[in-house]
Design an enzyme around this catalytic site. Structure first.
Site, PDB file in Angstrom:
ATOM      1  N   ARG A  77       0.819  -1.214   0.000  1.00  0.00           N
ATOM      2  CA  ARG A  77       0.000   0.000   0.000  1.00  0.00           C
ATOM      3  C   ARG A  77       0.860   1.275   0.000  1.00  0.00           C
ATOM      4  O   ARG A  77       0.543   2.251  -0.685  1.00  0.00           O
ATOM      5  CB  ARG A  77      -0.908   0.000   1.232  1.00  0.00           C
ATOM      6  N   HIS A  88       0.628   4.427  -2.599  1.00  0.00           N
ATOM      7  CA  HIS A  88       0.425   5.811  -2.163  1.00  0.00           C
ATOM      8  C   HIS A  88       1.599   6.708  -2.546  1.00  0.00           C
ATOM      9  O   HIS A  88       1.437   7.919  -2.652  1.00  0.00           O
ATOM     10  CB  HIS A  88       0.146   5.872  -0.661  1.00  0.00           C
ATOM     11  N   ASN A 100      -3.615   8.838   4.612  1.00  0.00           N
ATOM     12  CA  ASN A 100      -2.315   8.378   5.111  1.00  0.00           C
ATOM     13  C   ASN A 100      -2.164   8.459   6.623  1.00  0.00           C
ATOM     14  O   ASN A 100      -1.581   7.569   7.253  1.00  0.00           O
ATOM     15  CB  ASN A 100      -1.202   9.207   4.457  1.00  0.00           C
ATOM     16  N   HIS A 118      -6.251  -5.706  -2.299  1.00  0.00           N
ATOM     17  CA  HIS A 118      -7.050  -5.854  -1.071  1.00  0.00           C
ATOM     18  C   HIS A 118      -7.341  -7.318  -0.748  1.00  0.00           C
ATOM     19  O   HIS A 118      -8.187  -7.616   0.086  1.00  0.00           O
ATOM     20  CB  HIS A 118      -8.341  -5.029  -1.175  1.00  0.00           C
TER      21      HIS A 118
HETATM   22  C1  HEM Z   1      -9.133   1.581  -5.795  1.00  0.00           C
HETATM   23  C2  HEM Z   1      -8.986   2.507  -4.877  1.00  0.00           C
HETATM   24  C3  HEM Z   1      -8.494   2.214  -3.494  1.00  0.00           C
HETATM   25  C4  HEM Z   1      -9.042   2.675  -2.350  1.00  0.00           C
HETATM   26  C5  HEM Z   1     -10.264   3.583  -2.211  1.00  0.00           C
HETATM   27  C6  HEM Z   1      -8.277   2.115  -1.257  1.00  0.00           C
HETATM   28  C7  HEM Z   1      -8.503   2.378   0.078  1.00  0.00           C
HETATM   29  C8  HEM Z   1      -7.935   1.688   1.126  1.00  0.00           C
HETATM   30  C9  HEM Z   1      -8.273   1.845   2.512  1.00  0.00           C
HETATM   31  C10 HEM Z   1      -9.300   2.832   3.057  1.00  0.00           C
HETATM   32  C11 HEM Z   1      -7.532   0.951   3.226  1.00  0.00           C
HETATM   33  C12 HEM Z   1      -7.570   0.722   4.743  1.00  0.00           C
HETATM   34  C13 HEM Z   1      -6.722   1.754   5.455  1.00  0.00           C
HETATM   35  C14 HEM Z   1      -6.982   1.803   6.938  1.00  0.00           C
HETATM   36  O1  HEM Z   1      -8.100   1.474   7.354  1.00  0.00           O
HETATM   37  O2  HEM Z   1      -6.052   2.182   7.691  1.00  0.00           O
HETATM   38  C15 HEM Z   1      -6.711   0.237   2.297  1.00  0.00           C
HETATM   39  C16 HEM Z   1      -5.807  -0.751   2.621  1.00  0.00           C
HETATM   40  C17 HEM Z   1      -4.966  -1.346   1.728  1.00  0.00           C
HETATM   41  N1  HEM Z   1      -4.801  -1.004   0.395  1.00  0.00           N
HETATM   42 FE1  HEM Z   1      -6.060   0.129  -0.680  1.00  0.00          FE
HETATM   43  N2  HEM Z   1      -7.280   1.331  -1.771  1.00  0.00           N
HETATM   44  C18 HEM Z   1      -7.363   1.368  -3.123  1.00  0.00           C
HETATM   45  C19 HEM Z   1      -6.493   0.762  -4.010  1.00  0.00           C
HETATM   46  C20 HEM Z   1      -5.360   0.074  -3.648  1.00  0.00           C
HETATM   47  C21 HEM Z   1      -4.293  -0.308  -4.533  1.00  0.00           C
HETATM   48  C22 HEM Z   1      -4.225   0.042  -6.022  1.00  0.00           C
HETATM   49  C23 HEM Z   1      -3.373  -0.987  -3.789  1.00  0.00           C
HETATM   50  C24 HEM Z   1      -2.045  -1.589  -4.203  1.00  0.00           C
HETATM   51  C25 HEM Z   1      -1.758  -1.955  -5.433  1.00  0.00           C
HETATM   52  C26 HEM Z   1      -3.891  -1.048  -2.441  1.00  0.00           C
HETATM   53  C27 HEM Z   1      -3.311  -1.728  -1.398  1.00  0.00           C
HETATM   54  C28 HEM Z   1      -3.829  -1.796  -0.122  1.00  0.00           C
HETATM   55  C29 HEM Z   1      -3.351  -2.720   0.891  1.00  0.00           C
HETATM   56  C30 HEM Z   1      -2.323  -3.809   0.673  1.00  0.00           C
HETATM   57  C31 HEM Z   1      -4.053  -2.426   2.060  1.00  0.00           C
HETATM   58  C32 HEM Z   1      -3.879  -3.075   3.437  1.00  0.00           C
HETATM   59  C33 HEM Z   1      -2.781  -2.315   4.171  1.00  0.00           C
HETATM   60  C34 HEM Z   1      -2.476  -2.801   5.578  1.00  0.00           C
HETATM   61  O3  HEM Z   1      -3.059  -3.760   6.057  1.00  0.00           O
HETATM   62  O4  HEM Z   1      -1.608  -2.158   6.208  1.00  0.00           O
HETATM   63  N3  HEM Z   1      -5.073  -0.371  -2.391  1.00  0.00           N
HETATM   64  N4  HEM Z   1      -6.949   0.709   1.022  1.00  0.00           N
HETATM   65 CA   LIG Z   2       5.326   9.956  -4.790  1.00  0.00          CA
END
Ligand code: HEM
Ligand SMILES: [Ca+2]
Length: 310
Positions: free
Chosen positions: A38, A42, A75, A181
């Site tokens: 993630r 970002h 973030n 995800h």
């Molecule tokens: C499509 C739009 C996306 C949205 C709206 C989104 C939003 C989010 C949100 C809200 C979280 C949880 C954060 C928290 O509660 O602290 C999350 C976690 C995560 N996102 Fe996304 N995300 C998106 C796309 C992506 C992409 C493109 C990737 C990587 C290629 C990604 C990888 C991850 C990962 C691996 C987690 C888990 C992180 C952890 O457990 O520390 N996400 N995302």
């Molecule tokens: Ca950058």
């Protein structure tokens, strides 16, 4: 002009060093593999993959206040893994001082986190350089929020397809990258509205989550739920969960709409074909990793990933 052999002469052990630290890290805490994936996303979506997200604080300029991307909405109190990057960077500096960028280290760490949790691997083009700037405003503008819809959120442009299109990524690539995800977790404050306000959600799934994520915060705000039913394994279960209306975030569930067959078919394809998911994910990660890199003499090789060189 990135190249997989960029450090072949200057830091031949780079990939082994990154893999070794990542291996220890992920063995110790599975979720960290997801957190680094993630972090890379970002980074890339804000000013390109230039390590901007790693900067602790950025001195004020004529046009920007003294603040970094770490303070942006998506973030703050959410991004993790900065200490892992510090550990890798320290080991890399020991082996090959002043040569390898933080942006490249983060790109490799994201690839390794994916692989170590059971996902695909791929060859990473290298040679990115580090930014001297970070922008909270750009991060707030370009990072998708969890309440984003697929196509309709006028007038602020917060729809998912348009947001990825602006980065040169198609709806299919957006859908396959959202497959990230399949690992990691989200906090209640990011899925609460979905639990209490939405119809396209499996009843049992919602009931189970409500216990620890009460309707009114701040109680439960930071309670973690896995983003798919196998949150520590990189697999295509994420897509099966979407078809079962068990997407955790609103932005996940909208990828499987009732009224858009073209979009729904992308989810069905990856649900039914793990090999296609892995191959397309790897290709899309390489594409995302190539977003406007600083190369040549642009930017710098930071000594400390958190600070611009003095
Ligand atoms: C499509 C739009 C996306 C949205 C709206 C989104 C939003 C989010 C949100 C809200 C979280 C949880 C954060 C928290 O509660 O602290 C999350 C976690 C995560 N996102 Fe996304 N995300 C998106 C796309 C992506 C992409 C493109 C990737 C990587 C290629 C990604 C990888 C991850 C990962 C691996 C987690 C888990 C992180 C952890 O457990 O520390 N996400 N995302
Ligand atoms: Ca950058």
């Amino acid at each position: 002009q990135l190249s997989p052999t960029f450090y072949a002469l200057t830091c031949p052990n780079l990939e082994a060093i990154v893999r070794s630290v990542m291996n220890t890290t992920v063995t110790n805490e599975n979720r960290m593999g997801a957190s680094l994936l993630r972090l890379h996303f970002h980074d890339c979506f804000v000013e390109g993959c230039d390590g901007s997200v790693l900067l602790d604080n950025v001195p004020a300029t004529a046009t920007t206040p003294a603040i970094g991307e770490k303070n942006a909405f998506g973030n703050i109190n959410s991004l993790r893994g900065f200490e892992v990057i510090d550990t890798i960077k320290a080991a890399v500096e020991q082996a090959c001082p002043g040569v390898v960028s933080c942006a490249d280290i983060l790109t490799l760490a994201a690839r390794d986190g994916t692989f170590l949790l059971g996902g695909p691997t791929w060859t990473v083009p290298l040679g990115r350089r580090d930014s001297t700037t970070a922008s909270m405003d750009l991060a707030n503008r370009d990072l998708p929020p969890p309440f984003a819809n697929l196509v309709t959120n006028p007038p602020d442009g917060s729809d998912l397809i348009a947001r990825f299109q602006r980065k040169g990524l198609s709806a299919t690539e957006m859908t396959v990258l959202s497959g990230a995800h399949t690992i990691g977790s989200a906090q209640c404050q990011n899925y609460r509205l979905r639990l209490y306000n939405e119809n396209r959600i499996d009843f049992q799934f919602a009931q189970g989550l409500k216990a620890n994520c009460p309707q009114n915060g701040p109680a439960g705000d930071t309670f973690l739920a896995p983003l798919d039913s196998t949150g520590s394994v990189f697999d295509n279960k994420y897509y099966a969960d979407l078809t079962g209306l068990r997407g955790l975030l609103h932005s996940d569930q909208v990828l499987y709409p009732q009224n858009n067959q073209t979009q729904a078919k992308i989810v069905l394809k990856y649900k039914g074909d793990n090999a296609a998911f892995f191959a397309d994910f790897a290709a899309a990660m390489i594409k995302m990793g190539n977003l406007s890199p600083l190369t040549g003499s642009a930017g710098q090789i930071r000594t400390n990933c958190r600070l611009v060189n003095p």
